[in-house]
Design a protein around this motif. Structure first.
Motif, PDB file in Angstrom:
ATOM      1  N   SER A 112       6.856  -8.835   3.428  1.00  0.00           N
ATOM      2  CA  SER A 112       5.631  -8.597   4.194  1.00  0.00           C
ATOM      3  C   SER A 112       5.014  -7.234   3.914  1.00  0.00           C
ATOM      4  O   SER A 112       3.900  -6.956   4.373  1.00  0.00           O
ATOM      5  CB  SER A 112       5.934  -8.717   5.691  1.00  0.00           C
ATOM      6  OG  SER A 112       6.980  -7.841   6.061  1.00  0.00           O
ATOM      7  N   GLU A 128       0.591  -2.034   1.815  1.00  0.00           N
ATOM      8  CA  GLU A 128      -0.108  -3.194   2.336  1.00  0.00           C
ATOM      9  C   GLU A 128       0.829  -4.031   3.204  1.00  0.00           C
ATOM     10  O   GLU A 128       1.986  -4.262   2.826  1.00  0.00           O
ATOM     11  CB  GLU A 128      -0.640  -4.063   1.189  1.00  0.00           C
ATOM     12  CG  GLU A 128      -1.620  -3.338   0.278  1.00  0.00           C
ATOM     13  CD  GLU A 128      -2.019  -4.187  -0.921  1.00  0.00           C
ATOM     14  OE1 GLU A 128      -1.493  -5.320  -1.044  1.00  0.00           O
ATOM     15  OE2 GLU A 128      -2.841  -3.721  -1.726  1.00  0.00           O
ATOM     16  N   GLU A 130       1.013  -7.723   4.741  1.00  0.00           N
ATOM     17  CA  GLU A 130       0.432  -9.061   4.654  1.00  0.00           C
ATOM     18  C   GLU A 130      -0.922  -9.032   3.956  1.00  0.00           C
ATOM     19  O   GLU A 130      -1.901  -9.621   4.416  1.00  0.00           O
ATOM     20  CB  GLU A 130       0.338  -9.697   6.048  1.00  0.00           C
ATOM     21  CG  GLU A 130       1.708  -9.894   6.690  1.00  0.00           C
ATOM     22  CD  GLU A 130       1.663 -10.645   8.004  1.00  0.00           C
ATOM     23  OE1 GLU A 130       0.564 -10.742   8.582  1.00  0.00           O
ATOM     24  OE2 GLU A 130       2.720 -11.127   8.454  1.00  0.00           O
ATOM     25  N   GLY A 131      -0.972  -8.290   2.829  1.00  0.00           N
ATOM     26  CA  GLY A 131      -2.158  -8.258   1.989  1.00  0.00           C
ATOM     27  C   GLY A 131      -3.238  -7.296   2.422  1.00  0.00           C
ATOM     28  O   GLY A 131      -4.282  -7.197   1.773  1.00  0.00           O
ATOM     29  N   ARG A 132      -3.020  -6.529   3.495  1.00  0.00           N
ATOM     30  CA  ARG A 132      -4.039  -5.602   4.011  1.00  0.00           C
ATOM     31  C   ARG A 132      -3.514  -4.174   3.900  1.00  0.00           C
ATOM     32  O   ARG A 132      -2.433  -3.875   4.356  1.00  0.00           O
ATOM     33  CB  ARG A 132      -4.350  -5.948   5.470  1.00  0.00           C
ATOM     34  CG  ARG A 132      -5.275  -4.983   6.187  1.00  0.00           C
ATOM     35  CD  ARG A 132      -5.559  -5.486   7.603  1.00  0.00           C
ATOM     36  NE  ARG A 132      -4.333  -5.639   8.380  1.00  0.00           N
ATOM     37  CZ  ARG A 132      -3.815  -4.670   9.154  1.00  0.00           C
ATOM     38  NH1 ARG A 132      -4.411  -3.488   9.233  1.00  0.00           N
ATOM     39  NH2 ARG A 132      -2.710  -4.885   9.838  1.00  0.00           N
ATOM     40  N   ARG A 133      -4.299  -3.302   3.270  1.00  0.00           N
ATOM     41  CA  ARG A 133      -3.890  -1.900   3.166  1.00  0.00           C
ATOM     42  C   ARG A 133      -3.878  -1.275   4.563  1.00  0.00           C
ATOM     43  O   ARG A 133      -4.896  -1.285   5.265  1.00  0.00           O
ATOM     44  CB  ARG A 133      -4.832  -1.116   2.251  1.00  0.00           C
ATOM     45  CG  ARG A 133      -4.459   0.373   2.179  1.00  0.00           C
ATOM     46  CD  ARG A 133      -5.309   1.128   1.175  1.00  0.00           C
ATOM     47  NE  ARG A 133      -5.061   2.568   1.258  1.00  0.00           N
ATOM     48  CZ  ARG A 133      -4.912   3.381   0.223  1.00  0.00           C
ATOM     49  NH1 ARG A 133      -4.981   2.889  -1.005  1.00  0.00           N
ATOM     50  NH2 ARG A 133      -4.690   4.667   0.380  1.00  0.00           N
ATOM     51  N   VAL A 134      -2.749  -0.726   4.951  1.00  0.00           N
ATOM     52  CA  VAL A 134      -2.636  -0.130   6.280  1.00  0.00           C
ATOM     53  C   VAL A 134      -2.593   1.397   6.212  1.00  0.00           C
ATOM     54  O   VAL A 134      -2.996   2.080   7.151  1.00  0.00           O
ATOM     55  CB  VAL A 134      -1.400  -0.654   7.038  1.00  0.00           C
ATOM     56  CG1 VAL A 134      -1.575  -2.124   7.383  1.00  0.00           C
ATOM     57  CG2 VAL A 134      -0.112  -0.411   6.253  1.00  0.00           C
ATOM     58  N   GLU A 184      -7.462   4.610  14.315  1.00  0.00           N
ATOM     59  CA  GLU A 184      -6.009   4.478  14.239  1.00  0.00           C
ATOM     60  C   GLU A 184      -5.337   5.450  15.201  1.00  0.00           C
ATOM     61  O   GLU A 184      -5.695   6.627  15.277  1.00  0.00           O
ATOM     62  CB  GLU A 184      -5.523   4.733  12.813  1.00  0.00           C
ATOM     63  CG  GLU A 184      -4.023   4.543  12.653  1.00  0.00           C
ATOM     64  CD  GLU A 184      -3.558   4.628  11.204  1.00  0.00           C
ATOM     65  OE1 GLU A 184      -2.338   4.513  10.974  1.00  0.00           O
ATOM     66  OE2 GLU A 184      -4.416   4.822  10.311  1.00  0.00           O
ATOM     67  N   ARG A 228      -2.107   0.270  13.600  1.00  0.00           N
ATOM     68  CA  ARG A 228      -2.615  -0.470  12.442  1.00  0.00           C
ATOM     69  C   ARG A 228      -1.565  -1.370  11.802  1.00  0.00           C
ATOM     70  O   ARG A 228      -1.789  -1.934  10.740  1.00  0.00           O
ATOM     71  CB  ARG A 228      -3.171   0.511  11.397  1.00  0.00           C
ATOM     72  CG  ARG A 228      -4.484   1.171  11.813  1.00  0.00           C
ATOM     73  CD  ARG A 228      -5.597   0.132  11.968  1.00  0.00           C
ATOM     74  NE  ARG A 228      -6.882   0.742  12.224  1.00  0.00           N
ATOM     75  CZ  ARG A 228      -7.458   0.849  13.420  1.00  0.00           C
ATOM     76  NH1 ARG A 228      -6.832   0.368  14.484  1.00  0.00           N
ATOM     77  NH2 ARG A 228      -8.640   1.413  13.564  1.00  0.00           N
ATOM     78  N   PRO A 269       3.330  -7.158  11.351  1.00  0.00           N
ATOM     79  CA  PRO A 269       2.056  -6.543  11.718  1.00  0.00           C
ATOM     80  C   PRO A 269       1.943  -6.097  13.173  1.00  0.00           C
ATOM     81  O   PRO A 269       1.102  -5.295  13.513  1.00  0.00           O
ATOM     82  CB  PRO A 269       1.045  -7.648  11.433  1.00  0.00           C
ATOM     83  CG  PRO A 269       1.823  -8.907  11.637  1.00  0.00           C
ATOM     84  CD  PRO A 269       3.213  -8.621  11.179  1.00  0.00           C
TER      85      PRO A 269
END
Length: 745
Positions: A112, A128, A130-134, A184, A228, A269
């Protein structure tokens, strides 16, 4: 620690080298977790071949100890000694991460969580979920900094009067800066008593005995959690300095002395997901005994007491139907100037074994106060000193000082023989009838000493509490068996949650201190601690009746509850008759809630989720809860808003849905702020929509068969059927199902 002078300049005396580009990205197999990626980052952009000469580099290694967790190690000189990180039980399994390096950069895939490093300049390391840059490490984020002798920043933490150690002499530091996005928010970093949201703060991870009204903390945890969808653990037990949007407002900066900085990025997440992975890495609590959830009554600190005093308290509590589970003897069970000699003061306790037996006959458990110091007057000082069990100075003499106990020494728990010696003293007390220990102190640990195993003194300052509490917890676990060991501990560092319970330290007896105590508990919950308590009524000073009664209601709506003070007794009738009624009402309520509370403790051993939860942990998608620090969730289903005012007026927020007051049965529509006024027998205590609440049949003790006479209270706002699990103190677990259409709550 701040190294810069605004955006453009460094502070005088500071030289900084930053990772400027990912010049070389390679797959490697020799990381602490097996396969990984190593990045060579020159401290200038390499434009021509000659630029590689006389040029320092930073070496950054990426690997993964577990699914959803990535280890990042930044090193200047990789051959220099590093004092090592925390003992991480969850980092022992072989890595399952995959690596890929190509012309487009490097990728470490930990399920993940994915780390991506872009080739060339500018430096860009992205994380990232789950594919989202955090978050990520960008330009001038990874830095190696040198301080001149006259630099205008302190080379380490500024010491306090009770530290006794020298200012660190390190003039080199490594820092990382991770992106802080718009909106954030950062939580955690241990039990901190200021604002729950850490944005804008400077935080030093350095255990200190500073009370609850300062920036110092007893439980410093270099772990923070972002709204985030990720968390960060800096894997360094020494001094870690944080600038959370307080130096570079777009970033979270953390720095450590020396040549190496290691940290873990931990995926969400959700906040619960982050805490689950973090506690899997650093340790989860065992089940604590059901009796420990009951009321603890203390002698208080400097009060006069003997067996007659103790019995008068216990008998009067019983006569007034105020159930007590644990009686605690604070410092003066031992003779003054002798702490710790582990001997009952014969002047006031001539028959300790008989007394403990008589207390057990009253169905009580017994707790006694200890600390890791041995006073010079104690006969044990010579015994431990001659055997080499006390921490020494560089010249071979025993380290001593006069703060707290005259001429005291410090037990060296890095020496296995010293640990066994200390544990033998505790076993004698357990054999006598003592059930548990309050492990006080463990923060005032000097740095100008030599440890038996050669540990770095800077590392041992924070880590000492782990060795101290572990020594005590292990001997209780061996003597009493799994599920019966429990501490009442003040100090902690990362991983300390595996040795519960912890309490909030020395507060004052005011509403303001009650509020800061709550903030500390919520911050500690965000740092992975499932069980927590505090001194009901405050420690320093004598609370007025109003403060005591409000604090009693708050203190009995948590995992663990204790009446304790400094120079005055904390029995309810010392305040007024209504204080007795308040204590009875909320103690009986807690006993009824035991099937619910005990199950939360059981689940904490599997998930790491705390019993007392910040609102943000349960409602991460509700922006209205982001800054709330005057209310909390007790487990997933009960919302508590302590009354923090003399008038009884309290303002609080209910998330969306139809909530029900547990005390009155009144239904209230949420998604809004409410203002209520409560008498001393009440406070906002609301049940989440659609809850099935297991309701116990007894109100006189916490350790009963929860299945016998259990009622399922079903509350408005749900539909269909809902199943819950109830585990009794004997570990018998059963599932119950209720129809949410049958409203009885």
């Amino acid at each position: 620690m701040k190294f810069t002078d605004g955006f453009w300049q460094l502070r005088p005396g500071v030289t900084a080298l930053y990772a400027q580009e990912a010049y070389d990205i390679a797959e490697v197999t020799d990381t602490p977790d097996g396969s990984g990626i190593m990045i060579t980052a020159p401290t200038t952009v390499i434009a021509k071949r000659g630029d590689v000469l006389n040029r320092p580099v930073l070496t950054t290694t990426l690997s993964s100890p577990a699914e959803g967790v990535i280890r990042v190690r930044i090193a200047h000189h990789t051959g220099r000694n590093w004092h090592g990180g925390f003992p991480l039980a969850g980092a022992a399994a072989p890595s399952t991460a995959s690596t890929k390096v190509s012309a487009t950069g490097g990728e470490l895939n930990a399920g993940s969580l994915v780390a991506r490093i872009a080739p060339g300049a500018p430096w860009d390391l992205a994380f990232e979920v789950e594919g989202r840059r955090v978050t990520g490490s960008g330009n001038k984020a990874q830095g190696y900094l040198k301080l001149a002798p006259d630099a205008s920043v302190d080379p380490g933490i500024v010491r306090n009067a009770r530290d006794g150690g020298a200012v660190p002499t390190s003039t080199t530091f490594v820092h990382e800066q991770l992106d802080l996005g718009v909106g954030e928010l950062i939580y955690g970093l241990g039990e901190r008593f200021g604002p729950l949201v850490k944005n804008g703060q400077t935080v030093d991870i350095w255990n200190a005995d500073g009370g609850t009204s300062s920036e110092q903390a007893y439980k410093n945890i270099p772990f923070h959690l972002s709204n985030r969808g990720y968390g960060i653990l800096v894997n360094d037990p020494g001094h870690v300095s944080y600038e959370i949007g307080s130096e570079s407002v777009e970033r979270v900066q953390f720095s450590v002395p020396g040549e190496v900085l290691e940290y873990f990025v931990i995926a969400g997440p959700t906040p619960k997901d982050v805490l689950g992975r973090y506690t899997a890495l650093t340790g989860r609590p065992p089940v604590v005994p059901a009796w420990s959830y009951g009321l603890w009554l203390s002698t208080s600190f400097t009060t006069d007491y003997d067996e007659q005093t103790v019995n008068s308290f216990i008998d009067e509590m019983s006569a007034r139907e105020l159930p007590v589970s644990v009686f605690h003897f604070d410092c003066f069970w031992m003779r003054e100037f002798n702490w710790c000699d582990f001997e009952w003061d014969p002047r006031v306790f001539p028959d300790p074994t008989g007394m403990l037996g008589r207390l057990h006959d009253k169905d009580l458990r017994v707790s006694v106060w200890i600390n890791p110091y041995i006073a010079q007057r104690s006969p044990l000082f010579r015994e431990a000193g001659d055997a080499g069990y006390l921490v020494k100075r560089a010249d071979g003499s025993i380290w001593q000082w006069d703060l707290w106990q005259a001429g005291m020494g410090l037990v060296d728990f890095t020496n296995p023989a010293a640990t066994a010696w200390y544990q033998a003293k505790l076993r004698a007390l357990i054999d006598q009838g003592v059930d548990c220990f309050k492990t006080d102190f463990g923060e005032r640990i000097p740095t100008d000493v030599v440890w038996a195993d050669g540990s770095d003194p800077e590392r041992m300052h924070n880590l000492y509490t782990d060795l101290y509490n572990r020594a005590v917890f292990d001997v209780l676990n061996d003597a009493r068996g799994a599920g019966e060991a429990v501490l009442f501990a003040r100090s902690a560092t990362a991983g300390g949650q595996s040795m519960p319970v912890h309490w909030g330290g020395d507060s004052t007896s005011t509403f303001a201190s009650m509020a800061e105590t709550l903030r500390g508990g919520l911050s500690l919950a965000f740092s992975g601690f499932a069980f927590w308590s505090h001194d009901i009524g405050g420690f320093e000073g004598m609370p007025d009746a109003g403060v005591f009664k409000r604090w009693t209601a708050f203190g009995l709506l948590g995992s663990h509850s204790r009446f304790h003070g400094s120079s005055s007794y904390r029995v309810p009738w010392a305040f007024d008759d209504e204080a007795v009624e308040v204590t009875r009402h909320f103690t009986h309520l807690k006993m009824r809630l035991m099937p619910y509370l005990f199950q939360l403790g059981v689940e904490a051993t599997r998930t790491g989720a705390p019993v007392m939860r910040p609102m943000q942990l349960e409602f991460p998608d509700d922006p209205a809860v982001a800054h709330l620090d005057r209310q909390y969730m007790l487990g997933p289903d009960l919302l508590v808003a302590p009354v923090l005012s003399d008038s009884g007026e309290v303002e609080f927020y209910l998330p969306e849905g139809e909530w029900t007051s547990l005390l009155t049965g009144q239904a209230v529509e949420g998604g809004r702020w409410l203002r209520e006024t409560h008498d001393y027998m009440s406070l906002p205590l609301y049940v989440r929509p659609g809850t099935v609440l297991p309701w116990g049949a007894r109100e006189d003790r916490p350790d009963y068969d929860y299945h016998d006479g259990l009622t399922l209270r079903v509350f408005r706002g749900g539909s269909g059927s809902h199943s819950i699990t109830v585990t009794a103190p004997d570990s018998t677990s059963r599932d119950y199902t209720a129809d949410l259409e049958e409203i009885t709550g």
